[in-house]
Design a protein around this motif. Structure first.
Motif, PDB file in Angstrom:
ATOM      1  N   LYS A 233     -12.197   1.225  -9.146  1.00 31.85           N
ATOM      2  CA  LYS A 233     -13.151   2.140  -8.540  1.00 31.85           C
ATOM      3  C   LYS A 233     -14.468   1.408  -8.354  1.00 31.85           C
ATOM      4  O   LYS A 233     -14.990   0.812  -9.286  1.00 31.85           O
ATOM      5  CB  LYS A 233     -13.371   3.374  -9.422  1.00 31.85           C
ATOM      6  CG  LYS A 233     -12.299   4.434  -9.320  1.00 31.85           C
ATOM      7  CD  LYS A 233     -12.687   5.659 -10.121  1.00 31.85           C
ATOM      8  CE  LYS A 233     -11.632   6.739 -10.049  1.00 31.85           C
ATOM      9  NZ  LYS A 233     -12.011   7.927 -10.859  1.00 31.85           N
TER      10      LYS A 233
ATOM     11  N   ASN B 203       0.856  -1.184   0.000  1.00 26.03           N
ATOM     12  CA  ASN B 203       0.000   0.000   0.000  1.00 26.03           C
ATOM     13  C   ASN B 203       0.892   1.233   0.000  1.00 26.03           C
ATOM     14  O   ASN B 203       1.150   1.852   1.029  1.00 26.03           O
ATOM     15  CB  ASN B 203      -0.914  -0.016   1.232  1.00 26.03           C
ATOM     16  CG  ASN B 203      -1.949   1.085   1.191  1.00 26.03           C
ATOM     17  OD1 ASN B 203      -2.220   1.654   0.135  1.00 26.03           O
ATOM     18  ND2 ASN B 203      -2.535   1.381   2.340  1.00 26.03           N
TER      19      ASN B 203
ATOM     20  N   ILE C 132     -16.060  -9.330  -3.160  1.00 24.35           N
ATOM     21  CA  ILE C 132     -16.674  -8.177  -3.820  1.00 24.35           C
ATOM     22  C   ILE C 132     -17.479  -8.606  -5.034  1.00 24.35           C
ATOM     23  O   ILE C 132     -18.607  -8.147  -5.246  1.00 24.35           O
ATOM     24  CB  ILE C 132     -15.594  -7.149  -4.233  1.00 24.35           C
ATOM     25  CG1 ILE C 132     -14.907  -6.586  -2.994  1.00 24.35           C
ATOM     26  CG2 ILE C 132     -16.194  -6.033  -5.075  1.00 24.35           C
ATOM     27  CD1 ILE C 132     -13.736  -5.682  -3.313  1.00 24.35           C
TER      28      ILE C 132
ATOM     29  N   ASP D 213     -11.530  -7.948  -1.395  1.00 21.93           N
ATOM     30  CA  ASP D 213     -10.852  -6.810  -0.779  1.00 21.93           C
ATOM     31  C   ASP D 213      -9.451  -7.244  -0.360  1.00 21.93           C
ATOM     32  O   ASP D 213      -9.282  -8.230   0.359  1.00 21.93           O
ATOM     33  CB  ASP D 213     -11.654  -6.334   0.431  1.00 21.93           C
ATOM     34  CG  ASP D 213     -11.138  -5.031   1.005  1.00 21.93           C
ATOM     35  OD1 ASP D 213      -9.947  -4.972   1.386  1.00 21.93           O
ATOM     36  OD2 ASP D 213     -11.912  -4.067   1.097  1.00 21.93           O
TER      37      ASP D 213
ATOM     38  N   THR E 148     -15.341   5.114  -5.561  1.00 23.36           N
ATOM     39  CA  THR E 148     -14.312   5.100  -4.522  1.00 23.36           C
ATOM     40  C   THR E 148     -13.194   4.149  -4.897  1.00 23.36           C
ATOM     41  O   THR E 148     -13.443   3.006  -5.306  1.00 23.36           O
ATOM     42  CB  THR E 148     -14.909   4.669  -3.168  1.00 23.36           C
ATOM     43  OG1 THR E 148     -15.969   5.566  -2.810  1.00 23.36           O
ATOM     44  CG2 THR E 148     -13.850   4.679  -2.081  1.00 23.36           C
ATOM     45  N   SER E 149     -11.952   4.613  -4.759  1.00 22.03           N
ATOM     46  CA  SER E 149     -10.804   3.772  -5.063  1.00 22.03           C
ATOM     47  C   SER E 149     -10.724   2.615  -4.079  1.00 22.03           C
ATOM     48  O   SER E 149     -10.939   2.788  -2.875  1.00 22.03           O
ATOM     49  CB  SER E 149      -9.528   4.611  -4.996  1.00 22.03           C
ATOM     50  OG  SER E 149      -8.398   3.820  -5.245  1.00 22.03           O
ATOM     51  N   LYS E 150     -10.415   1.416  -4.618  1.00 22.65           N
ATOM     52  CA  LYS E 150     -10.372   0.222  -3.770  1.00 22.65           C
ATOM     53  C   LYS E 150      -9.267  -0.705  -4.238  1.00 22.65           C
ATOM     54  O   LYS E 150      -9.111  -0.941  -5.441  1.00 22.65           O
ATOM     55  CB  LYS E 150     -11.719  -0.503  -3.814  1.00 22.65           C
ATOM     56  CG  LYS E 150     -11.929  -1.472  -2.673  1.00 22.65           C
ATOM     57  CD  LYS E 150     -13.370  -1.913  -2.592  1.00 22.65           C
ATOM     58  CE  LYS E 150     -13.658  -2.651  -1.287  1.00 22.65           C
ATOM     59  NZ  LYS E 150     -13.518  -1.795  -0.091  1.00 22.65           N
ATOM     60  N   ASP E 151      -8.488  -1.229  -3.294  1.00 23.45           N
ATOM     61  CA  ASP E 151      -7.458  -2.222  -3.599  1.00 23.45           C
ATOM     62  C   ASP E 151      -8.074  -3.610  -3.489  1.00 23.45           C
ATOM     63  O   ASP E 151      -8.684  -3.952  -2.470  1.00 23.45           O
ATOM     64  CB  ASP E 151      -6.281  -2.077  -2.635  1.00 23.45           C
ATOM     65  CG  ASP E 151      -5.468  -0.829  -2.907  1.00 23.45           C
ATOM     66  OD1 ASP E 151      -4.650  -0.864  -3.839  1.00 23.45           O
ATOM     67  OD2 ASP E 151      -5.683   0.177  -2.199  1.00 23.45           O
ATOM     68  N   VAL E 152      -7.885  -4.400  -4.543  1.00 17.67           N
ATOM     69  CA  VAL E 152      -8.521  -5.716  -4.597  1.00 17.67           C
ATOM     70  C   VAL E 152      -7.508  -6.772  -4.998  1.00 17.67           C
ATOM     71  O   VAL E 152      -6.422  -6.466  -5.498  1.00 17.67           O
ATOM     72  CB  VAL E 152      -9.703  -5.728  -5.604  1.00 17.67           C
ATOM     73  CG1 VAL E 152     -10.761  -4.719  -5.198  1.00 17.67           C
ATOM     74  CG2 VAL E 152      -9.212  -5.461  -7.027  1.00 17.67           C
TER      75      VAL E 152
ATOM     76  N   TYR F 282      -5.962   2.530 -12.620  1.00 17.03           N
ATOM     77  CA  TYR F 282      -6.997   1.569 -12.280  1.00 17.03           C
ATOM     78  C   TYR F 282      -7.052   0.449 -13.314  1.00 17.03           C
ATOM     79  O   TYR F 282      -7.036   0.704 -14.523  1.00 17.03           O
ATOM     80  CB  TYR F 282      -8.370   2.248 -12.192  1.00 17.03           C
ATOM     81  CG  TYR F 282      -8.451   3.281 -11.096  1.00 17.03           C
ATOM     82  CD1 TYR F 282      -8.675   2.901  -9.769  1.00 17.03           C
ATOM     83  CD2 TYR F 282      -8.276   4.642 -11.376  1.00 17.03           C
ATOM     84  CE1 TYR F 282      -8.728   3.839  -8.752  1.00 17.03           C
ATOM     85  CE2 TYR F 282      -8.337   5.591 -10.373  1.00 17.03           C
ATOM     86  CZ  TYR F 282      -8.561   5.179  -9.061  1.00 17.03           C
ATOM     87  OH  TYR F 282      -8.605   6.112  -8.052  1.00 17.03           O
TER      88      TYR F 282
ATOM     89  N   LYS G  67      -6.024  -2.106  -8.523  1.00 10.73           N
ATOM     90  CA  LYS G  67      -6.791  -0.994  -7.956  1.00 10.73           C
ATOM     91  C   LYS G  67      -7.956  -0.712  -8.900  1.00 10.73           C
ATOM     92  O   LYS G  67      -7.781  -0.599 -10.117  1.00 10.73           O
ATOM     93  CB  LYS G  67      -5.914   0.244  -7.788  1.00 10.73           C
ATOM     94  CG  LYS G  67      -6.583   1.374  -7.002  1.00 10.73           C
ATOM     95  CD  LYS G  67      -5.650   2.581  -6.899  1.00 10.73           C
ATOM     96  CE  LYS G  67      -4.479   2.290  -5.985  1.00 10.73           C
ATOM     97  NZ  LYS G  67      -4.902   2.195  -4.563  1.00 10.73           N
TER      98      LYS G  67
END
Length: 789
Positions: free
Chosen positions: A404, A331, A449, A442, A408-412, A490, A402
């Motif tokens: 959206k 991260n 998700i 996630d 909202t930005s999200k790390d997956v 992204y 990464k």
């Protein structure tokens, strides 16, 4: 002298060169005590004098069955060879993003007829394109492709050569190890592993006999198993007379590739960490400076295997454990590529490591290793149940991306549905009952998700939507390739193959705000298998992807990984042109503030994105019926005049090309197959293959098959012809597509290493340098930094 010199003679023959033949020719002595009058002490001494690798050299037999078993065991030990199936582990230099570190790490193993196999990780160095040892001497024998007997790897106190057990990280294991598990039950919530409740040791009453798989074992045996697992030599494996000293043994990393993390620090004092999984169930964290183990972690579900390894009984099946791929997520909030700046942790940053099980099980495990000395058990996914009921054996590498979600930005993490072991036993294309999925979770919590799969394979309720795809009938053990096509940070494209020979593409709409239900669209873009045995092509590995000529080129090879000796399937290397993956990219000029950069934006998939291509009939002659051009005969490299012109015109109209992996001279199919990832570098396609040899090459050695390394022009399938180094045009002879790799057996994937300085890129297959990937046009390295608020 009444046989009393037997042990001395055995020791002499094991440590002397007994022949003028090139190399060292020694004799190892095995002894069998048969009948009532046996000098056990002498026979044991003679065998011990030569069997320094810890395997038994003395056998006792009192009847026909035990005598036969002794001979069979001896022959198995003689045929067992040191081996390495994995690629070298390297890391990008965080202080120079254009080069790798010069450190190479190899995972090694040696098979045995007992459950305990020897494993190790050893460090070497790449110097001027050559693998060298700690003494800066060439470490690899060019004739055999394996390490020289005279080589000394890093961390080793003396010459360890090609012996798996000697030196390396295994040689640094001893007493007072930090071996952890998780005893909390349920879902872990970042459990601190250094807590005494998580330690693997005999005094930890939270590790019960039931957790070890045998509620009926004695208290004494439970204590010995846990002491043994924590690193104490309670069985005196080193024969030094002590049962309380350290045990220098590491399990086998049969398929696990070392993961090297560059945590930062300074350029002169880098903070590094190396992770490797083994079939004994350990995820080892190793300090690359000295090879010592920082800690190791055993998932609670694998504690049941410890008693099998401890007892180590002959003719007991070798268990699988943490044999899958390892990946990571940093991260990196300040985008400097480092977790630590000097000795200071970058504010708010973290590092996670993810481990899969392959044939060891259906789970994924996540460790928070931000503080490598105080790791946390972050989370686990239990496959085959609940929201992950479709998850099969966890072969697929968890890929970080990464996206959206609702703006909202999200790390997956994204990974395939896994392997259905029923594939081991089918000879024609057969629908699977598990593993038919793509999962997105996630990265920080493991929470599901999104999922794709056939009807009934997922949970469509609430926040766990599934993309229903009837054609997803085959398991997906492959890693999923995730691409950021417009370079906005992204992921918006995914590619993956399946056990039915299908190639899939998925498009992620990061601008959609309707939730996960409409986040992803997808479909089959190529069907490259058929209903017969010869056409039962499988894709265990992901496609290599390159953007050239305004389109995406995907290279994917087929092969039956579960049965490498199979020769019934007509395997091939396919290259697909994805000509309409997206609508034309456009700049987003909606922001009139003048701030830079104006990122390229995604405008949705084209309507014809998921048209399914086919290869037609994969034969040894040019095929014109399918959507792909048969480049096997190399007509584009060898023909001239109208023949060449016509062939080029056909290729231009086709959606890609392929080459069959059959014998070029006879057209016969010999079982050659692709059993690892392909690589694309500077428009050159590189991959390795394995071919089971049809005849015994030597009466004194086991037949390990033939390994090959291919270099092919990505655009047309011709042999790669480097104009700077080739004295003649080598693209006309199709046999120039490949070279044989000196070390036989199943080869790992090619790895392109960018050495520090101005040296040419080097291509490695295992410990062998197979090519220098000198580009035809000189590349000048340059860099810049974008400072963001």
């Amino acid at each position: 002298s009444n046989g009393n010199c037997l042990n001395n003679l055995a020791r002499y023959m094991a440590n002397s060169d007994l022949s003028d033949i090139e190399g060292t020719q020694e004799v190892l002595t095995y002894t069998i005590g048969f009948g009532p009058k046996v000098n056990t002490e002498l026979l044991t001494s003679a065998a011990t004098a030569t069997k320094s690798d810890g395997s038994p050299g003395y056998f006792s037999a009192n009847d026909y069955d035990n005598l036969l078993l002794a001979f069979q065991t001896i022959v198995q030990q003689i045929l067992a060879t040191s081996s390495s199936f994995v690629s070298p582990s390297i890391s990008v230099n965080a202080f120079n993003r254009f080069s790798h570190l010069d450190q190479l790490y190899y995972a090694l193993f040696k098979v045995d007829e007992r459950p305990q196999w020897f494993g190790n990780v050893k460090r070497y160095k790449l110097s001027n394109g050559t693998v060298v040892d700690v003494n800066d001497v060439a470490a690899v024998d060019s004739d055999t492709g394996f390490f020289k007997e005279t080589a000394q790897s890093w961390w080793s106190s003396g010459v360890d050569g090609d012996a798996v057990k000697d030196g390396g990280a295994a040689g640094e294991l001893g007493l007072n190890r930090n071996v952890y598990t998780y005893t909390g039950g349920g879902t872990p919530q970042n459990a601190l592993l250094t807590n005494g409740n998580q330690r693997v040791r005999s005094i930890n009453d939270l590790i019960t006999k039931a957790m070890l798989g045998d509620s009926g074992m004695s208290d004494n045996e439970r204590s010995k198993i846990l002491s043994w697992a924590s690193g104490i030599d309670v069985k005196d494996a080193d024969l030094d007379g002590s049962q309380s000293d350290g045990r220098s043994h590491m399990g086998d990393p049969l398929h696990s590739v070392p993961l090297l993390l560059n945590l930062g620090g300074t350029e002169d004092d880098m903070k590094l960490a190396l992770f490797i999984g083994t079939n004994e169930g350990y995820l080892h964290a190793i300090d690359p400076d000295d090879g010592t183990e920082t800690f190791s972690f055993i998932p609670p579900e694998l504690l049941t295997n410890l008693s099998t390894f401890y007892r180590n009984e002959i003719n007991t099946e070798h268990p699988y454990g943490l044999d899958g791929p390892i990946s990571k997520w940093h991260n990196d909030l300040n985008h400097n590529g480092m977790l630590y700046t000097g000795d200071t942790l970058d504010s708010g940053e973290s590092m996670y490591v993810y481990a899969a099980m392959r044939r060891g099980g259906k789970n994924y495990y996540a460790l928070d290793v931000t503080n490598i000395d105080a790791p946390k058990y972050a989370w686990r996914i239990l496959g085959g149940q609940g929201l992950f009921a479709e998850l099969g054996q966890s072969w697929s590498r968890a890929t970080h991306a990464k996206i959206k979600l609702n703006g909202t930005s999200k790390d997956v993490l994204i990974f395939g549905g896994g392997y259905d072991a029923d594939q081991d036993d089918v000879s024609v294309r057969t629908a699977d009952s598990e593993g038919r999925a793509i999962f997105m979770v996630d990265a920080a919590t493991g929470a599901k998700i999104w999922q794709a799969g056939p009807a009934g394979s997922g949970d469509n309720a609430g926040s766990h939507p599934s993309l229903v795809l009837p054609q997803m009938a085959y398991s997906i053990p492959s890693e999923v390739v995730v691409i950021d096509t417009n370079r906005d940070g992204y992921g918006d494209r995914m590619y993956v193959g399946d056990m039915g020979g299908q190639l899939w593409r998925f498009d992620i709409d990061n601008d959609d705000n309707s939730g996960a239900a409409d986040l992803v669209s997808g479909g089959v873009i190529a069907d490259l298998a058929g209903s017969g045995t010869a056409d039962n092509r499988r894709f265990y590995y992901p496609p290599a992807v390159a953007y050239m000529d305004d389109k995406f080129y995907l290279a994917i090879g087929s092969g039956f990984r579960a049965h490498p000796l199979d020769n019934s399937i007509h395997d091939a290397m396919f290259v697909i042109k994805d000509t309409s993956p997206l609508q034309p990219l456009q700049y987003d000029d909606s922001d009139d503030s003048g701030s830079d950069p104006d990122y390229l934006q995604y405008f949705g998939a084209a309507e014809d994105s998921y048209i399914t291509l086919t290869s037609g009939s994969v034969t040894s002659t040019n095929n014109v019926s399918g959507d792909l051009f048969d480049a096997t005969s190399n007509v584009l490299g060898s023909a001239s005049g109208s023949t060449l012109t016509n062939a080029e015109a056909v290729l231009e109209e086709k959606a890609g090309w392929y080459i069959t992996l059959n014998d070029y001279s006879t057209g016969a199919w010999s079982g050659e197959k692709v059993l690892s990832n392909a690589v694309i570098f500077d428009s050159v396609l590189m991959f390795s293959t394995f071919m089971p040899t049809q005849q015994q090459l030597s009466a004194c050695a086991p037949d390990v098959g033939t390994a090959r390394f291919y270099q092919i022009d990505m655009l047309n399938g011709k042999p790669y012809d480097d104009p700077e180094t080739a004295e003649t045009d080598e693209s006309s002879d199709r046999t120039n597509r490949y070279v044989n790799v000196a070390k036989g057996g199943i080869p790992p994937e090619p790895v392109v290493i960018l050495p520090p300085g101005d040296a040419n890129p080097v291509v490695m297959v295992g410990p062998e340098k197979v090519a220098e990937a000198a580009p035809p046009n000189a590349i000048t390295r340059t860099s810049w930094q974008v400072l963001r608020p």
